[in-house]
Scaffold this active site. Sequence first.
Site, PDB file in Angstrom:
ATOM      1  N   ASP A  72       0.841  -1.200   0.000  1.00  0.00           N
ATOM      2  CA  ASP A  72       0.000   0.000   0.000  1.00  0.00           C
ATOM      3  C   ASP A  72       0.874   1.247   0.000  1.00  0.00           C
ATOM      4  O   ASP A  72       2.083   1.164   0.257  1.00  0.00           O
ATOM      5  CB  ASP A  72      -0.985   0.015   1.180  1.00  0.00           C
ATOM      6  CG  ASP A  72      -0.308  -0.325   2.488  1.00  0.00           C
ATOM      7  OD1 ASP A  72       0.803   0.185   2.718  1.00  0.00           O
ATOM      8  OD2 ASP A  72      -0.887  -1.095   3.277  1.00  0.00           O
ATOM      9  N   ASP A  74       1.381   5.166   1.333  1.00  0.00           N
ATOM     10  CA  ASP A  74       1.020   6.281   2.201  1.00  0.00           C
ATOM     11  C   ASP A  74       1.581   7.551   1.569  1.00  0.00           C
ATOM     12  O   ASP A  74       2.671   7.538   0.989  1.00  0.00           O
ATOM     13  CB  ASP A  74       1.615   6.087   3.602  1.00  0.00           C
ATOM     14  CG  ASP A  74       1.017   4.868   4.289  1.00  0.00           C
ATOM     15  OD1 ASP A  74      -0.169   4.583   4.039  1.00  0.00           O
ATOM     16  OD2 ASP A  74       1.737   4.184   5.043  1.00  0.00           O
ATOM     17  N   ASP A 148       9.536   6.442  12.746  1.00  0.00           N
ATOM     18  CA  ASP A 148      10.216   5.532  13.672  1.00  0.00           C
ATOM     19  C   ASP A 148      11.663   5.201  13.282  1.00  0.00           C
ATOM     20  O   ASP A 148      12.586   5.408  14.052  1.00  0.00           O
ATOM     21  CB  ASP A 148       9.387   4.265  13.933  1.00  0.00           C
ATOM     22  CG  ASP A 148       8.803   3.628  12.681  1.00  0.00           C
ATOM     23  OD1 ASP A 148       9.149   4.076  11.562  1.00  0.00           O
ATOM     24  OD2 ASP A 148       8.014   2.679  12.810  1.00  0.00           O
TER      25      ASP A 148
HETATM   26  P1  ATP Z   1       4.248  -2.018   6.400  1.00  0.00           P
HETATM   27  O1  ATP Z   1       4.965  -2.553   5.232  1.00  0.00           O
HETATM   28  O2  ATP Z   1       4.092  -2.996   7.479  1.00  0.00           O
HETATM   29  O3  ATP Z   1       2.972  -1.284   6.094  1.00  0.00           O
HETATM   30  P2  ATP Z   1       5.131   0.606   7.126  1.00  0.00           P
HETATM   31  O4  ATP Z   1       6.481   1.138   7.437  1.00  0.00           O
HETATM   32  O5  ATP Z   1       4.415   1.191   5.961  1.00  0.00           O
HETATM   33  O6  ATP Z   1       5.259  -0.955   7.001  1.00  0.00           O
HETATM   34  P3  ATP Z   1       2.910   1.521   8.670  1.00  0.00           P
HETATM   35  O7  ATP Z   1       2.406   1.015   9.974  1.00  0.00           O
HETATM   36  O8  ATP Z   1       2.042   1.400   7.469  1.00  0.00           O
HETATM   37  O9  ATP Z   1       4.276   0.772   8.421  1.00  0.00           O
HETATM   38  O10 ATP Z   1       3.335   3.019   8.891  1.00  0.00           O
HETATM   39  C1  ATP Z   1       3.644   3.930   7.837  1.00  0.00           C
HETATM   40  C2  ATP Z   1       4.762   4.858   8.266  1.00  0.00           C
HETATM   41  O11 ATP Z   1       4.339   5.647   9.375  1.00  0.00           O
HETATM   42  C3  ATP Z   1       6.019   4.164   8.734  1.00  0.00           C
HETATM   43  O12 ATP Z   1       6.852   3.836   7.657  1.00  0.00           O
HETATM   44  C4  ATP Z   1       6.637   5.204   9.643  1.00  0.00           C
HETATM   45  O13 ATP Z   1       7.289   6.200   8.908  1.00  0.00           O
HETATM   46  C5  ATP Z   1       5.412   5.832  10.290  1.00  0.00           C
HETATM   47  N1  ATP Z   1       5.034   5.153  11.549  1.00  0.00           N
HETATM   48  C6  ATP Z   1       4.159   4.148  11.701  1.00  0.00           C
HETATM   49  N2  ATP Z   1       4.051   3.783  12.984  1.00  0.00           N
HETATM   50  C7  ATP Z   1       4.875   4.571  13.679  1.00  0.00           C
HETATM   51  C8  ATP Z   1       5.209   4.705  15.049  1.00  0.00           C
HETATM   52  N3  ATP Z   1       4.665   3.911  15.964  1.00  0.00           N
HETATM   53  N4  ATP Z   1       6.110   5.660  15.387  1.00  0.00           N
HETATM   54  C9  ATP Z   1       6.653   6.474  14.470  1.00  0.00           C
HETATM   55  N5  ATP Z   1       6.390   6.391  13.162  1.00  0.00           N
HETATM   56  C10 ATP Z   1       5.514   5.465  12.756  1.00  0.00           C
HETATM   57 MG    MG Z   2       2.376   0.819   5.364  1.00  0.00          MG
END
Ligand code: ATP
Ligand code: MG
Length: 454
Positions: A72, A74, A148
């Site tokens: 997905d 963002d 993060d």
């Molecule tokens: P995935 O492939 O699992 O979706 P992701 O990195 O996209 O991994 P998400 O939970 O979709 O994870 O979060 C999107 C973004 O938001 C992360 O890449 C990070 O930059 C930020 N983020 C998400 N959760 C946190 C958190 N708990 N603290 C700080 N930043 C966060």
């Molecule tokens: Mg994500």
Amino acid sequence: MIKKFIRKILGVKDQRDPTEPVVLGAAEHGIDPKLLSSNAIRVTSTLQDAGFKAFVVGGAVRDLLLGVKPKDFDIATNATPEEVKKLFRRAFIIGRRFQIVHVMFGQDLLEVTTFRGAGEANAPKDEHGRVLRDNSFGPQHEDAMRRDFTINAMYYNPATQEVLDYHGGIADIRDKTLRIIGQPEARYREDPVRMLRVVRFAAKLQFTIEPTTRAPIAVMAPLIDNVPAARVFDEMLKLLMSGHALACLQQLRKEGLHHGLLPLLDVVLEQPIGMKFVTLALESTDNRVKAGKGVSPGFLFASLLWHQVVEKWTAYKAAGESPIPALHLAADDVLDSQTEQLALQRRIASDMRDIWSMQPRFERRNGKTPYKLLEHPRFRAGYDFLLLRCESGEIEMELGDWWTAFYEGDPNEREQLVATANAAPSGAKRKRAPRRAPRKTGAGAANESTTSEE
Ligand code: ATP
Ligand code: MG
């Protein structure tokens, strides 16, 4: 420029001003634009045409840099949620912990977030320092600081094909290093879920956790207890359904993080008796996820907690209960203790109970009983679970083979099977027949979710 080049060659960690990103062009980062979804481009270009900044951000950029098609996208922008909403026909402001906008194109959903400010320090917190709410907006570099890990804090502009890297994420991707941004203790205190995310990403990406990122986790893990159970459950589910669940749990063990991080993991990882079963269950889950098939959380949690059920079941039987009521009591005990800690949704708990309570019924192979069991709406899940029990050596393979033959047989074959089962001495050990490919029938949803497509 030359200085920067030499630092790059020597691999010296950049001590740059974190408000200024390193900008990499297409030739340097090598992202294949074909991996981008057309809707992601539609959102960024609509925002940019309206005069705003807009980037693909977070996990999607990380995946693009690793050459993986993101599941997905963002989007981050300097437009406020209201400004974003106005630009799209189907856009909804969702106010959870942070306000974000869901932009929909058909079934496709994109999350658009406004750059967050560095307000975390002043935001309202609980008594342990966990940030409760924080909706302050700010400049892009503050947004990067709030993310993060360095590898999750990069921004990609599809229009210019440039990557903006504020925290050395590119270098960490190349070194396969997971590094938290800022001071690790403070970041974990503000949001303890980040500790679970460390483990998930390290296992999923097969990255090494940088030592200062890793060090505080063992000590700070108990802070996870203060996070609302539903949020921990969501993260736990992401971990287990990442397609790398087994690797995640092995990683936890390797890092010495399997104590106290989550009560469920303690149960699962501390007891070697159930390990074979759990390993097989996670392997099969991982394989399903990797093959793009759905996975049912009920089946997964039923597997993870099965040996706890067995232990209590045995104890109740030893105390004089007959097998079926004893199993119900054992299931109640396990579900009661886990529901509270895990925020197991009622639907998941009821799936688990169905799967467990079907197990002794598989042993009754006389008369109409097996036919009735076949009609059970969750038969397929119960049967898959039975096969796992056979494969792990918990019960005789003969029972699983019999059910496979019964399940796949025509009416005549079924009749014969029932007749032979009644005639044969129980417990006879036979050689294991090769497991046939699961048949697709409407008999139930096996280890798969209702939304899945095979
Ligand atoms: P995935 O492939 O699992 O979706 P992701 O990195 O996209 O991994 P998400 O939970 O979709 O994870 O979060 C999107 C973004 O938001 C992360 O890449 C990070 O930059 C930020 N983020 C998400 N959760 C946190 C958190 N708990 N603290 C700080 N930043 C966060
Ligand atoms: Mg994500």
